[in-house]
Design a protein around this motif. Structure first.
Motif, PDB file in Angstrom:
ATOM      1  N   MET A  60      11.769   8.612  -2.881  1.00  0.00           N
ATOM      2  CA  MET A  60      10.597   8.738  -2.849  1.00  0.00           C
ATOM      3  C   MET A  60       9.499   7.830  -3.681  1.00  0.00           C
ATOM      4  O   MET A  60       8.464   7.129  -3.705  1.00  0.00           O
ATOM      5  CB  MET A  60      10.415   9.878  -4.183  1.00  0.00           C
ATOM      6  N   GLY A  61      10.030   6.354  -4.094  1.00  0.00           N
ATOM      7  CA  GLY A  61       9.317   5.412  -4.946  1.00  0.00           C
ATOM      8  C   GLY A  61       9.205   4.305  -3.442  1.00  0.00           C
ATOM      9  O   GLY A  61       8.319   4.033  -3.623  1.00  0.00           O
ATOM     10  N   SER A  62      10.165   4.462  -2.411  1.00  0.00           N
ATOM     11  CA  SER A  62      10.105   3.481  -1.520  1.00  0.00           C
ATOM     12  C   SER A  62       8.573   4.638  -0.793  1.00  0.00           C
ATOM     13  O   SER A  62       7.836   3.951  -0.052  1.00  0.00           O
ATOM     14  CB  SER A  62      10.757   3.156  -0.525  1.00  0.00           C
ATOM     15  N   VAL A  63       9.014   5.841  -0.182  1.00  0.00           N
ATOM     16  CA  VAL A  63       8.029   6.169   0.475  1.00  0.00           C
ATOM     17  C   VAL A  63       6.101   6.238  -0.126  1.00  0.00           C
ATOM     18  O   VAL A  63       5.794   6.651   0.306  1.00  0.00           O
ATOM     19  CB  VAL A  63       8.590   8.115   0.606  1.00  0.00           C
ATOM     20  N   LEU A  64       6.961   6.557  -1.302  1.00  0.00           N
ATOM     21  CA  LEU A  64       5.077   6.436  -1.864  1.00  0.00           C
ATOM     22  C   LEU A  64       3.995   4.832  -1.308  1.00  0.00           C
ATOM     23  O   LEU A  64       3.046   4.819  -1.748  1.00  0.00           O
ATOM     24  CB  LEU A  64       5.271   6.703  -3.437  1.00  0.00           C
ATOM     25  N   SER A  65       4.984   4.188  -2.032  1.00  0.00           N
ATOM     26  CA  SER A  65       4.743   2.945  -1.472  1.00  0.00           C
ATOM     27  C   SER A  65       4.729   2.325  -0.263  1.00  0.00           C
ATOM     28  O   SER A  65       3.623   1.373  -0.285  1.00  0.00           O
ATOM     29  CB  SER A  65       6.105   1.612  -2.232  1.00  0.00           C
ATOM     30  N   TRP A  66       4.833   3.438   1.128  1.00  0.00           N
ATOM     31  CA  TRP A  66       4.223   2.983   2.748  1.00  0.00           C
ATOM     32  C   TRP A  66       2.904   3.932   2.132  1.00  0.00           C
ATOM     33  O   TRP A  66       2.138   3.167   3.195  1.00  0.00           O
ATOM     34  CB  TRP A  66       5.342   3.397   3.275  1.00  0.00           C
ATOM     35  N   LEU A  67       2.428   5.166   1.454  1.00  0.00           N
ATOM     36  CA  LEU A  67       1.476   5.506   1.927  1.00  0.00           C
ATOM     37  C   LEU A  67       0.862   5.558   1.030  1.00  0.00           C
ATOM     38  O   LEU A  67      -0.960   5.527   1.237  1.00  0.00           O
ATOM     39  CB  LEU A  67       1.862   6.900   1.399  1.00  0.00           C
ATOM     40  N   MET A  68       0.471   4.657  -0.569  1.00  0.00           N
ATOM     41  CA  MET A  68      -0.102   4.894  -0.802  1.00  0.00           C
ATOM     42  C   MET A  68      -0.832   3.301  -1.096  1.00  0.00           C
ATOM     43  O   MET A  68      -2.802   3.295  -1.105  1.00  0.00           O
ATOM     44  CB  MET A  68       0.013   4.837  -2.378  1.00  0.00           C
TER      45      MET A  68
END
Length: 571
Positions: free
Chosen positions: A432-440
């Motif tokens: 989830m860390g990488s997913v959130l960094s791409w989204l945010m």
């Protein structure tokens, strides 16, 4: 279908809906501000307002997802409880209070959610109904009341603006005196709810609650409410407020990290690690990066919930034993739980490329980019080192070291429902860390630092591993140590004597003064000049009157003779 499964599926479905909605609002750059008119009296409208933007929806999706897993997990963990339905409904009320707080752009509805959290958390902390739970519950409730009163005072100050929708006034009235007072009150409220110094003592005490509650409280609800409120209010803070907040939060981060290295209660170690991470979020927020604070808030919620669920499974199997000195070599009897525990621990430490790394490393590098003093730079890196230190100490005591539990034990992984609840989180803890960094962050952060500053985080992680391992071996010879070290370790483990100051320190002198006033005033001078004096005067007067009433004919004749003599004397 049981109540646990009903709420599990409901929360899981809502979590998915909110996450998709959040991503859509983020991509389209939309904010929905909804107003529902409840009633109108004399042209004054009472409105219920809701703020739906990517931030509130994202946070709600995380809260609901973690809550669904915790409720599913509770089905087996609390299976021996006669009142499981009541427990689940309390947890649901807790989650709903947090929902109300998240979507509120209005201080009145925030207070409803805020006080809802406080009230339900008290009910959950005293759930096991023994003296320790009652003490912990009262400490939790009374500490949080300070923040509640600060929030009430900020509501009173907002009367100057004509509306309680703070979202309209944050930037426009930033330099007005009223907004400064409101901001200070909001910071005070957030410090009590997020247990920053000097209000830290209630957080480890709240471990008296059942473990599923601890998992929820420490990941996405109660303690994160303060950070979330500050994220919403961050536009109205000036430099002085930011500086004070930075100092308080950095000291909390250091103090809790140091204390966790000397603690032997499994749940309290994880509670102190939560306190350390809250200090990290607050301090990066005080440095001006509110998005990074929110990013770490989300990633931290995932691995902290899993960490508590693993701890709960271990405690459950060890028949409610929480002392890590009794544990050891659990990797042979509970391999899957230990795997989950280690992954969430490594994520907490910020090991590349788990979810905690993306937020934690970014926070530290942004801090390194700022033009700050040596104190902040050192305390950030020391806190990271201490986090790794107590995490590996925990791993050593639970998974690797010798088993010191009773010889006749029944350690095995037969709790499939709990394992499924934990397995629901492990995937997100990893990715989830990488997913959130791409989204945010639409534009990727590119932070260019000298090689030593760039690898400082990794150096601190490896140094923390080494110190944690050495400290574990050192602490095993605990009884042979000198009294000075024992005094130092008890001082550090008790969070710099903060629990004594906030319980014994707050009660001791007022109670002595109360007994003194009771003796000298209540049972002394007020008795002498008050009730007893009135009583004696009444008795004296009534006895005098009694003489007159008993001899009324004699007195009548005497008065008549006196009157006649008076008449004769005048004439």
């Amino acid at each position: 279908m049981g109540i646990c499964l009903i709420y599990f599926f409901l929360f899981l479905f809502l979590s998915l809906v909110f996450f998709v909605s959040s991503v859509l609002l983020l991509l389209l750059d939309l904010v929905y501000f909804l107003e529902f008119e409840l009633l109108t009296i004399n042209s004054s409208m009472v409105l219920f307002t809701v703020l739906l933007d990517w931030m509130s929806l994202m946070f709600m999706s995380f809260v609901l997802f973690i809550s669904s897993m915790v409720i599913y997990y509770s089905d087996e963990y609390m299976s021996g409880d006669s009142y499981l339905d009541r427990f689940i409904l309390l947890v649901v009320m807790f989650v709903l209070s947090m929902m109300l707080l998240i979507i509120s752009p209005n201080l009145i509805s925030i207070l409803l959610g805020w006080d809802g959290l406080g009230l339900v958390s008290y009910c959950l902390v005293i759930y096991y109904q023994n003296v320790k739970s009652f003490n912990a519950g009262m400490l939790t409730a009374l500490t949080n009341r300070i923040g509640d009163v600060a929030l009430l005072m900020s509501i009173a100050w907002m009367l100057n603006f004509g509306s309680w929708n703070y979202i309209f006034y944050l930037e426009e009235l930033k330099n007005s005196k009223s907004m400064m007072i409101i901001s200070v009150m909001v910071i005070l409220a957030a410090l009590t709810k997020s247990a920053q110094i000097p209000f830290s003592s209630w957080l480890p005490a709240a471990m008296a609650a059942p473990t599923p509650v601890s998992s929820l409280v420490h990941s996405s609800t109660l303690v994160t409410a303060g950070v979330y409120l500050l994220i919403r209010f961050n536009f109205s803070f000036n430099d002085v407020m930011m500086f004070n907040l930075l100092f308080i939060s950095s000291m909390t981060m250091f103090m809790s990290g140091l204390g966790a290295n000397f603690e032997f209660d499994l749940k309290k170690i994880i509670a102190l690690s939560t306190l350390s991470q809250l200090g990290l979020m607050m301090s990066i927020l005080a440095l001006g990066s509110y998005k990074l604070a929110f990013f770490h808030l989300l990633t931290h919620a995932l691995f902290k919930a899993l960490l508590f669920m693993c701890a709960g499974n271990v405690i459950h199997n060890l028949v409610n034993c929480q002392d890590i000195r009794y544990m050891g070599n659990l990797i042979s009897s509970m391999p899957l739980t230990c795997a989950f525990l280690n992954i969430s621990n490594l994520s907490l430490c910020g090991l590349p490329f788990l979810s905690g790394f993306y937020s934690k490393d970014l926070i530290v590098e942004v801090m390194s980019m700022n033009y700050l003093n040596l104190y902040i730079y050192l305390i950030f890196y020391l806190s990271i080192g201490l986090t790794v230190c107590y995490s590996f100490r925990l791993v050593y005591y639970t998974c690797v070291g010798d088993l010191n539990y009773v010889s006749l034990n029944n350690l095995f992984e037969g709790s499939y429902v709990m394992l499924k609840g934990m397995a629901g989180l492990i995937f997100l803890v990893i990715i989830m860390g990488s997913v959130l960094s791409w989204l945010m962050f639409f534009t990727p952060y590119s932070i260019i630092l000298p090689l030593l500053m760039k690898i400082m985080t990794l150096l601190m992680i490896f140094m923390g591993i080494w110190i944690g391992y050495e400290l574990s071996k050192f602490s095993l010879n605990y009884l042979n140590l000198s009294n000075k070290f024992l005094n130092l370790s008890s001082f550090l483990a008790s969070m710099w004597n903060m629990p004594y100051m906030s319980t014994f320190g707050m009660n001791f002198y007022p109670i002595i003064m109360g007994s003194y006033y009771y003796k000298s005033l209540d049972q002394g001078w007020t008795e002498f000049y008050g009730s007893q004096k009135i009583y004696s005067l009444l008795v004296k007067n009534s006895s005098n009157m009694q003489v007159i009433f008993n001899n009324n004919i004699k007195f009548f004749f005497i008065l008549m003779i006196m009157w006649l003599m008076f008449v004769l004397f005048i004439y």
